[in-house]
Motif scaffolding. Structure first.
Motif, short mmCIF file in Angstrom:
data_model
loop_
_atom_site.label_atom_id
_atom_site.label_comp_id
_atom_site.label_asym_id
_atom_site.label_seq_id
_atom_site.Cartn_x
_atom_site.Cartn_y
_atom_site.Cartn_z
N SER A 7 37.63 48.92 30.71
CA SER A 7 37.72 47.71 30.03
C SER A 7 39.14 47.52 30.36
CB SER A 7 37.38 47.84 28.78
OG SER A 7 38.04 48.99 27.93
N GLY A 8 39.46 46.20 29.98
CA GLY A 8 40.71 45.44 29.96
C GLY A 8 41.29 44.81 30.87
N GLY A 9 40.51 44.42 31.87
CA GLY A 9 40.82 43.69 33.01
C GLY A 9 40.98 42.40 32.84
N ARG A 19 46.63 46.34 30.10
CA ARG A 19 46.37 47.82 29.96
C ARG A 19 44.90 47.88 30.20
NH1 ARG A 19 46.04 51.21 24.13
NH2 ARG A 19 46.89 53.12 24.83
N LEU A 20 44.71 48.73 31.11
CA LEU A 20 43.36 49.07 31.38
C LEU A 20 42.95 50.62 30.44
CD1 LEU A 20 43.10 48.51 35.13
CD2 LEU A 20 42.70 47.00 33.48
N SER A 21 41.72 50.44 30.21
CA SER A 21 41.16 51.82 29.35
C SER A 21 39.99 52.44 30.16
CB SER A 21 40.88 51.26 28.05
OG SER A 21 42.07 50.80 27.21
N CYS A 22 39.88 53.61 30.10
CA CYS A 22 38.43 54.18 30.37
C CYS A 22 38.17 55.12 29.48
CB CYS A 22 38.81 54.87 31.80
SG CYS A 22 37.70 55.69 32.58
N ALA A 23 36.87 54.89 29.09
CA ALA A 23 36.16 55.77 28.01
C ALA A 23 35.17 56.64 28.78
CB ALA A 23 35.67 55.05 27.02
N GLN A 118 37.93 44.27 36.92
CA GLN A 118 38.45 43.18 37.94
C GLN A 118 39.70 42.96 37.08
OE1 GLN A 118 37.79 41.86 40.99
NE2 GLN A 118 39.86 40.95 40.97
N VAL A 119 40.99 42.99 38.12
CA VAL A 119 42.15 42.64 37.66
C VAL A 119 42.57 41.49 38.87
CG1 VAL A 119 44.70 43.31 37.38
CG2 VAL A 119 43.01 44.84 36.65
N THR A 120 43.16 40.30 37.93
CA THR A 120 43.52 39.27 39.10
C THR A 120 45.08 38.77 38.68
OG1 THR A 120 41.21 38.69 39.46
CG2 THR A 120 42.94 36.96 39.83
N VAL A 121 45.98 38.77 39.37
CA VAL A 121 47.19 38.43 39.31
C VAL A 121 47.74 37.01 39.94
CG1 VAL A 121 49.55 39.07 39.15
CG2 VAL A 121 47.74 40.76 39.06
N SER A 122 47.59 36.21 39.29
CA SER A 122 48.03 34.69 39.97
C SER A 122 49.59 34.52 40.19
CB SER A 122 47.41 33.73 39.00
OG SER A 122 48.39 33.62 37.87
#
Length: 123
Positions: A7-9, A19-23, A118-122
């Protein structure tokens, strides 16, 4: 059994942070080395960062060194990826992965995977 959920994308401007998290819902989280990989559009999955069972050893891809930080909280069955100074080339689907031995940098070394975020950087 290891079950990973990221989560966090999201969408962020260049220079920003996420900050991405993985549970892990399993009961053996502390027995696994953890890693983050990413897959940019149209490209192969690539290594980002990894952390040992205890958290004492970390490894980073050169492209993210100094900008990203991997950490884990074994009491909460969580692994994190703090991403700062994001660049458009960081745009990708980010995956959390686990393996039952020491850290590795190849995707084929990891047996367990999340579904990705998904992480998108503009620019």
């Amino acid at each position: 059994q290891v079950q990973l959920v990221e989560s966090g994308g999201g969408l962020v401007q260049a220079g920003g942070s996420l900050r991405l998290s993985c549970a892990d819902s399993g009961r053996t989280f502390g027995r696994y080395a953890m890693a983050w990989f990413r897959q940019p559009p149209g490209k192969e999955r690539e290594f980002v960062a990894a952390i040992s069972l205890s958290g004492g050893v970390t490894s980073y891809a050169d492209s993210v060194k100094g900008r990203f930080t991997i950490s884990r909280d074994n009491a909460k069955n969580m692994v994190y990826l703090q991403m700062n100074s994001l660049k458009p080339e960081d745009t990708a689907v980010y995956y959390c992965a686990a393996r039952s031995t020491r850290i590795g940098v190849r995707a084929g070394e990891y047996a367990y995977w999340g579904q990705g975020t998904q992480v998108t950087v503009s620019s």
